[in-house]
Design an enzyme around this catalytic site. Structure first.
Site: not given
Ligand code: SAJ
Length: 404
Positions: A14-15, A34, A127, A153, A205, A209, A245, A259
């Site tokens: 994916y990346i 791969d 690393t 990210r 990283k 998350n 805030r 993630c």
């Molecule tokens: N979720 C909630 N409430 C919210 C927001 C999300 O319950 O207010 C849930 C979603 O339904 C889902 C989970 O959290 O189940 C994660 O969803 P997401 O859209 O927040 O994140 P991902 O997993 O699709 O992608 C994330 C992203 N990280 C951040 O926003 C900090 C992305 O930028 C990263 O690149 C990716 O993880 C990764 O590869 O680490």
């Protein structure tokens, strides 16, 4: 490919694949590696094995023009990128064996001045650990390589844009390595490149998350309190967020994906005594899915007591977040499984408008499910579920804030 590769990309998932395509677009020759021969074959045919907008065209062009070639083994280059998975062993402990295997595979190819970068999400210190591994096997290269960590990210579904435009954090094992890695990424990334050391970049990283996971756990905790206190949590959060805030996230049926629900464990596994909030957030978000499944069971029993017959139940959504077809690590899928395990001759309608068929679940169209079911549990806030006509006699369980 007649051109000599400048970059070896280990891991074409994916990346790795989008990054390889991006580098190749820049007319830099990439040798992608791969372990899966099918993946290699697909890419060399100018096709892709994952779903990601715009990636198909980028890969087709890169392969056609001879800037991208896939293989099961690495070759000599100047830059080596490690973009392989870092899954879990038992007890939520990270498994860096793929990073280690990839590093070992390129060991004999390394020469003075080469750049070695890990992008895989990794525990703190990985690393440096790989640097020690490399120099223990190739002592003549000690301090002559450039070794850095640079996490990705990007958000699946928007990878080709975000890869170019997002800021990146780049941390070398020394300043020379950091600078060399920054120079490499600056060729194809428009976002700002922030310099640090390898350990901070690794932690960064994980923290990004984890921060989101902790914030979602707070929202989920509020939803449990509000359920007992008879307060509408969605209204509550909207009102609290009027404070200049305060910015509370949304509760849901749990946290899924590969993630946010995973990376916090990389910190907790190594620093269990110190990472109390991070660990607790994982527990709360996991518990939320269990709680939702229990709520469905309770609604089912209450219905039976009240009406003297078994209800029909619609479970709305299986994906791990709204408007995607990705069911991996999905709390909604977990809830559906759990509810069905306890089924006792009720009729169930499983709904997921973003996929056509599923090998385990028999899927029903959302409008039919809503029409037929006595109990409707909204698990995922898909657009299709917004503004549905929900007759008053139906029991509605809104776990994702979709009912206005
Ligand atoms: N979720 C909630 N409430 C919210 C927001 C999300 O319950 O207010 C849930 C979603 O339904 C889902 C989970 O959290 O189940 C994660 O969803 P997401 O859209 O927040 O994140 P991902 O997993 O699709 O992608 C994330 C992203 N990280 C951040 O926003 C900090 C992305 O930028 C990263 O690149 C990716 O993880 C990764 O590869 O680490």
């Amino acid at each position: 490919m007649s051109k000599k590769p400048d970059v070896v990309m280990i891991g074409l998932g994916y990346i790795g694949l989008p990054t390889a395509a991006l580098i190749a677009q820049n007319k830099t020759c990439v040798h992608g590696v791969d372990i899966n021969p099918k993946v290699v074959e697909t890419i060399n045919a100018g096709q892709i094995h994952i779903v990601e907008p715009e990636l198909d065209i980028a890969v087709a062009n890169a392969v056609k023009e001879g800037y991208l070639k896939a293989d099961t083994v690495p070759v000599e280059a100047n830059t080596y990128l490690i973009v392989v998975p870092t899954p879990f062993k038992a007890k939520n402990e990270p498994d860096i064996s793929f990073v280690e295997a990839a590093t070992k595979a390129i060991l004999p190819l390394l020469k003075e001045g080469d750049l070695y970068i890990i992008e895989s999400t990794s525990p703190i210190g990985t690393t440096e650990q790989m640097m020690h591994l490399i120099y223990s096997k190739r002592p003549e290269l000690e301090s002559k390589l450039n070794i850095a960590y640079c996490p990705e990210r990007v958000l699946p579904g928007n990878v080709m844009y975000e890869l170019v435009h997002n800021d990146r954090v780049i941390g070398g094992v020394d300043e020379k390595s950091t600078n060399k890695a920054v120079a490499f990424y600056s060729q194809f990334i428009k976002g700002a490149l922030h310099k640090t050391n390898a350990r901070t970049a690794e932690m960064c990283k994980l923290v990004e998350n984890s921060s989101r996971d902790v914030q979602i756990a707070f929202a989920n905790e509020l939803s449990l309190i509000c359920d007992k206190a008879d307060i509408n949590v969605w209204e509550l959060i909207a009102l609290a967020n009027k404070h200049p805030r305060v910015n509370i996230l949304q509760p849901g049926c749990g946290v899924g994906g590969h993630c946010i629900a995973v990376d916090p464990y990389f910190i907790v596994a190594d620093y269990p005594m110190e990472s109390k909030i991070i660990g607790k957030a994982r527990e709360i978000n996991n518990y939320k899915s269990f709680w939702c499944a229990e709520k469905v069971q309770t609604a089912r029993l209450e219905f039976e007591l009240k009406h003297g017959r078994k209800p029909s139940i619609a479970l709305m959504g299986l994906a791990f977040k709204p408007n995607i077809d990705d069911l991996r690590e999905s709390p909604a899928k977990y809830i559906a499984q759990k509810v069905l395990q306890n089924a006792n001759n009720e009729t169930y309608f499983i709904v997921e408008p973003n996929i056509e068929t599923h090998k385990v679940f028999k899927l029903t169209c959302y409008s039919e499910a809503v029409k037929e079911a006595d109990i409707i549990a909204f698990l995922v806030a898909h657009d299709e579920f917004k503004n549905l006509d929900l007759p008053k006699e139906k029991v509605i369980l809104d776990f994702c804030g979709i009912v206005k």
